[in-house]
Design a protein around this motif. Structure first.
Motif, PDB file in Angstrom:
ATOM      1  N   ALA A  60     -17.509 -16.916 -22.051  1.00  0.00           N
ATOM      2  CA  ALA A  60     -16.286 -16.374 -21.444  1.00  0.00           C
ATOM      3  C   ALA A  60     -16.614 -15.633 -20.149  1.00  0.00           C
ATOM      4  O   ALA A  60     -15.938 -15.805 -19.121  1.00  0.00           O
ATOM      5  N   ASN A  61     -17.653 -14.809 -20.193  1.00  0.00           N
ATOM      6  CA  ASN A  61     -18.054 -14.061 -18.997  1.00  0.00           C
ATOM      7  C   ASN A  61     -18.526 -14.999 -17.893  1.00  0.00           C
ATOM      8  O   ASN A  61     -18.215 -14.810 -16.713  1.00  0.00           O
ATOM      9  N   TRP A  62     -19.296 -15.999 -18.281  1.00  0.00           N
ATOM     10  CA  TRP A  62     -19.814 -16.976 -17.320  1.00  0.00           C
ATOM     11  C   TRP A  62     -18.656 -17.738 -16.669  1.00  0.00           C
ATOM     12  O   TRP A  62     -18.623 -17.935 -15.450  1.00  0.00           O
ATOM     13  N   SER A  63     -17.718 -18.170 -17.486  1.00  0.00           N
ATOM     14  CA  SER A  63     -16.560 -18.901 -16.961  1.00  0.00           C
ATOM     15  C   SER A  63     -15.808 -18.064 -15.936  1.00  0.00           C
ATOM     16  O   SER A  63     -15.369 -18.575 -14.895  1.00  0.00           O
ATOM     17  N   MET A  64     -15.672 -16.785 -16.219  1.00  0.00           N
ATOM     18  CA  MET A  64     -14.942 -15.895 -15.318  1.00  0.00           C
ATOM     19  C   MET A  64     -15.631 -15.795 -13.960  1.00  0.00           C
ATOM     20  O   MET A  64     -15.027 -16.062 -12.915  1.00  0.00           O
ATOM     21  N   VAL A  65     -16.911 -15.431 -13.964  1.00  0.00           N
ATOM     22  CA  VAL A  65     -17.588 -15.193 -12.680  1.00  0.00           C
ATOM     23  C   VAL A  65     -17.882 -16.500 -11.950  1.00  0.00           C
ATOM     24  O   VAL A  65     -17.859 -16.554 -10.716  1.00  0.00           O
ATOM     25  N   HIS A  66     -18.150 -17.568 -12.712  1.00  0.00           N
ATOM     26  CA  HIS A  66     -18.447 -18.847 -12.072  1.00  0.00           C
ATOM     27  C   HIS A  66     -17.184 -19.427 -11.432  1.00  0.00           C
ATOM     28  O   HIS A  66     -17.215 -19.909 -10.291  1.00  0.00           O
ATOM     29  N   GLY A  67     -16.088 -19.343 -12.157  1.00  0.00           N
ATOM     30  CA  GLY A  67     -14.822 -19.806 -11.597  1.00  0.00           C
ATOM     31  C   GLY A  67     -14.416 -18.999 -10.378  1.00  0.00           C
ATOM     32  O   GLY A  67     -13.980 -19.566  -9.362  1.00  0.00           O
ATOM     33  N   LEU A  68     -14.575 -17.687 -10.455  1.00  0.00           N
ATOM     34  CA  LEU A  68     -14.250 -16.822  -9.323  1.00  0.00           C
ATOM     35  C   LEU A  68     -15.129 -17.161  -8.120  1.00  0.00           C
ATOM     36  O   LEU A  68     -14.644 -17.215  -6.979  1.00  0.00           O
ATOM     37  N   SER A  69     -16.403 -17.401  -8.371  1.00  0.00           N
ATOM     38  CA  SER A  69     -17.323 -17.748  -7.285  1.00  0.00           C
ATOM     39  C   SER A  69     -16.864 -19.006  -6.558  1.00  0.00           C
ATOM     40  O   SER A  69     -16.848 -19.056  -5.325  1.00  0.00           O
ATOM     41  N   HIS A  70     -16.483 -20.028  -7.314  1.00  0.00           N
ATOM     42  CA  HIS A  70     -16.051 -21.287  -6.699  1.00  0.00           C
ATOM     43  C   HIS A  70     -14.716 -21.129  -5.980  1.00  0.00           C
ATOM     44  O   HIS A  70     -14.514 -21.701  -4.892  1.00  0.00           O
ATOM     45  N   LEU A  71     -13.801 -20.363  -6.545  1.00  0.00           N
ATOM     46  CA  LEU A  71     -12.518 -20.129  -5.881  1.00  0.00           C
ATOM     47  C   LEU A  71     -12.727 -19.425  -4.544  1.00  0.00           C
ATOM     48  O   LEU A  71     -12.077 -19.758  -3.543  1.00  0.00           O
ATOM     49  N   LEU A  72     -13.646 -18.471  -4.515  1.00  0.00           N
ATOM     50  CA  LEU A  72     -13.946 -17.764  -3.266  1.00  0.00           C
ATOM     51  C   LEU A  72     -14.641 -18.680  -2.267  1.00  0.00           C
ATOM     52  O   LEU A  72     -14.318 -18.685  -1.075  1.00  0.00           O
ATOM     53  N   LEU A  73     -15.603 -19.470  -2.745  1.00  0.00           N
ATOM     54  CA  LEU A  73     -16.309 -20.389  -1.853  1.00  0.00           C
ATOM     55  C   LEU A  73     -15.359 -21.403  -1.227  1.00  0.00           C
ATOM     56  O   LEU A  73     -15.527 -21.797  -0.064  1.00  0.00           O
ATOM     57  N   ASP A  74     -14.369 -21.822  -1.981  1.00  0.00           N
ATOM     58  CA  ASP A  74     -13.430 -22.832  -1.497  1.00  0.00           C
ATOM     59  C   ASP A  74     -12.242 -22.224  -0.747  1.00  0.00           C
ATOM     60  O   ASP A  74     -11.327 -22.948  -0.345  1.00  0.00           O
ATOM     61  N   GLY A  75     -12.251 -20.896  -0.587  1.00  0.00           N
ATOM     62  CA  GLY A  75     -11.195 -20.230   0.170  1.00  0.00           C
ATOM     63  C   GLY A  75      -9.851 -20.183  -0.526  1.00  0.00           C
ATOM     64  O   GLY A  75      -8.815 -19.959   0.113  1.00  0.00           O
ATOM     65  N   GLN A  76      -9.853 -20.348  -1.838  1.00  0.00           N
ATOM     66  CA  GLN A  76      -8.593 -20.422  -2.571  1.00  0.00           C
ATOM     67  C   GLN A  76      -7.933 -19.058  -2.792  1.00  0.00           C
ATOM     68  O   GLN A  76      -6.745 -19.000  -3.129  1.00  0.00           O
ATOM     69  N   LEU A  77      -8.681 -17.978  -2.624  1.00  0.00           N
ATOM     70  CA  LEU A  77      -8.139 -16.645  -2.919  1.00  0.00           C
ATOM     71  C   LEU A  77      -7.913 -15.807  -1.667  1.00  0.00           C
ATOM     72  O   LEU A  77      -7.525 -14.644  -1.771  1.00  0.00           O
ATOM     73  N   SER A  78      -8.144 -16.390  -0.503  1.00  0.00           N
ATOM     74  CA  SER A  78      -8.072 -15.612   0.739  1.00  0.00           C
ATOM     75  C   SER A  78      -6.662 -15.125   1.054  1.00  0.00           C
ATOM     76  O   SER A  78      -6.489 -14.117   1.737  1.00  0.00           O
ATOM     77  N   GLY A  79      -5.656 -15.813   0.538  1.00  0.00           N
ATOM     78  CA  GLY A  79      -4.281 -15.441   0.850  1.00  0.00           C
ATOM     79  C   GLY A  79      -3.739 -14.254   0.076  1.00  0.00           C
ATOM     80  O   GLY A  79      -2.640 -13.767   0.378  1.00  0.00           O
ATOM     81  N   PHE A  80      -4.480 -13.761  -0.898  1.00  0.00           N
ATOM     82  CA  PHE A  80      -3.967 -12.669  -1.730  1.00  0.00           C
ATOM     83  C   PHE A  80      -4.259 -11.281  -1.164  1.00  0.00           C
ATOM     84  O   PHE A  80      -3.684 -10.294  -1.612  1.00  0.00           O
ATOM     85  N   GLY A  81      -5.177 -11.194  -0.225  1.00  0.00           N
ATOM     86  CA  GLY A  81      -5.443  -9.926   0.451  1.00  0.00           C
ATOM     87  C   GLY A  81      -6.311  -8.946  -0.303  1.00  0.00           C
ATOM     88  O   GLY A  81      -6.413  -7.781   0.089  1.00  0.00           O
ATOM     89  N   PHE A  82      -6.971  -9.397  -1.387  1.00  0.00           N
ATOM     90  CA  PHE A  82      -7.853  -8.508  -2.138  1.00  0.00           C
ATOM     91  C   PHE A  82      -9.293  -8.695  -1.682  1.00  0.00           C
ATOM     92  O   PHE A  82      -9.717  -9.812  -1.379  1.00  0.00           O
ATOM     93  N   SER A  83     -10.038  -7.611  -1.677  1.00  0.00           N
ATOM     94  CA  SER A  83     -11.471  -7.726  -1.411  1.00  0.00           C
ATOM     95  C   SER A  83     -12.149  -8.298  -2.654  1.00  0.00           C
ATOM     96  O   SER A  83     -11.580  -8.264  -3.758  1.00  0.00           O
ATOM     97  N   MET A  84     -13.358  -8.810  -2.455  1.00  0.00           N
ATOM     98  CA  MET A  84     -14.108  -9.359  -3.583  1.00  0.00           C
ATOM     99  C   MET A  84     -14.324  -8.290  -4.653  1.00  0.00           C
ATOM    100  O   MET A  84     -14.131  -8.542  -5.841  1.00  0.00           O
ATOM    101  N   ASP A  85     -14.709  -7.088  -4.247  1.00  0.00           N
ATOM    102  CA  ASP A  85     -14.969  -6.009  -5.197  1.00  0.00           C
ATOM    103  C   ASP A  85     -13.722  -5.665  -6.004  1.00  0.00           C
ATOM    104  O   ASP A  85     -13.790  -5.455  -7.221  1.00  0.00           O
ATOM    105  N   LYS A  86     -12.573  -5.607  -5.334  1.00  0.00           N
ATOM    106  CA  LYS A  86     -11.338  -5.255  -6.022  1.00  0.00           C
ATOM    107  C   LYS A  86     -10.969  -6.332  -7.055  1.00  0.00           C
ATOM    108  O   LYS A  86     -10.547  -6.008  -8.168  1.00  0.00           O
ATOM    109  N   MET A  87     -11.153  -7.589  -6.676  1.00  0.00           N
ATOM    110  CA  MET A  87     -10.855  -8.668  -7.615  1.00  0.00           C
ATOM    111  C   MET A  87     -11.762  -8.607  -8.833  1.00  0.00           C
ATOM    112  O   MET A  87     -11.318  -8.747  -9.972  1.00  0.00           O
TER     113      MET A  87
END
Length: 200
Positions: free
Chosen positions: A160-187
């Motif tokens: 579960a933990n791996w899925s969370m951070v791995h999925g988040l890593s790929h979403l960030l790498l692919d620019g999928q979360l840039s529109g929400f305005g949150f910093s990586m640390d906050k997310m």
């Protein structure tokens, strides 16, 4: 120009295999995996392709060694992040940040490490390095769940933990979360807090 009559430059390297791996890591920082070439890496080190082939049978062989070194560095970063964590929530947050930060800093290497290449490779070094990295996650997840590391609950928590951070890593790498305005640390902090409120 050929250096006819001169000693092979291999002898100027204390450890040619290690030098080729370092050059391979650098090559992944500069270009896409599709452009990776054993001959180009050999040129960068300053040796002939034949000299490189004495250490690596082909490009995939070198990529396996590069991925193994990536896992070792990844595991060291995870271990360093875990040190000094005051509690389980701090541990989760620190290691999650280290995971995502590694992916952001080394995107091509990260994609290589966690690609199908890992499971297709016959390299025992690569499999050992990947397993060692997972064991760190398993230990931290067992601590989080308050169960033995060899228990099913520890394994499920780790997945579960791996899925969370791995999925988040790929979403960030692919620019999928840039529109929400949150910093990586906050997310990361928000997601870790939400995970902590649910069942392990």
């Amino acid at each position: 120009m050929d250096n006819v009559g001169t000693p092979p430059r291999t002898y100027h390297h204390g450890n040619l295999r290690a030098a080729l791996i370092e050059a391979g890591l650098a090559a992944l920082e500069q270009s896409d995996l599709a452009d990776f070439s054993l001959r180009a890496v050999a040129r960068e080190v300053g040796v002939s392709a034949n000299a490189a082939y004495r250490h690596f049978a082909n490009k995939d062989d070198l990529l396996g060694a590069v991925a193994a070194e990536g896992f070792r560095r990844f595991a060291a970063q995870q271990a360093a992040a875990a040190q000094g964590a005051a509690n389980t929530l701090n541990l989760q947050s620190a290691t999650a940040k280290a995971y995502v930060t590694f992916a952001q800093a080394h995107p091509a290497l990260f994609r290589l490490m966690f690609s199908r290449f890992l499971y297709a490779s016959s390299s025992e070094d690569l499999k050992t390095a990947a397993s060692t990295a997972f064991q760190l996650l398993l230990q931290a997840s067992a601590q989080q769940a308050g169960v033995p590391p060899d228990s099913e609950q520890a394994l499920m928590t780790a997945i579960a933990n791996w899925s969370m951070v791995h999925g988040l890593s790929h979403l960030l790498l692919d620019g999928q979360l840039s529109g929400f305005g949150f910093s990586m640390d906050k997310m990361i902090e928000g997601i870790v807090c939400l995970r902590g409120q649910g069942p392990a």
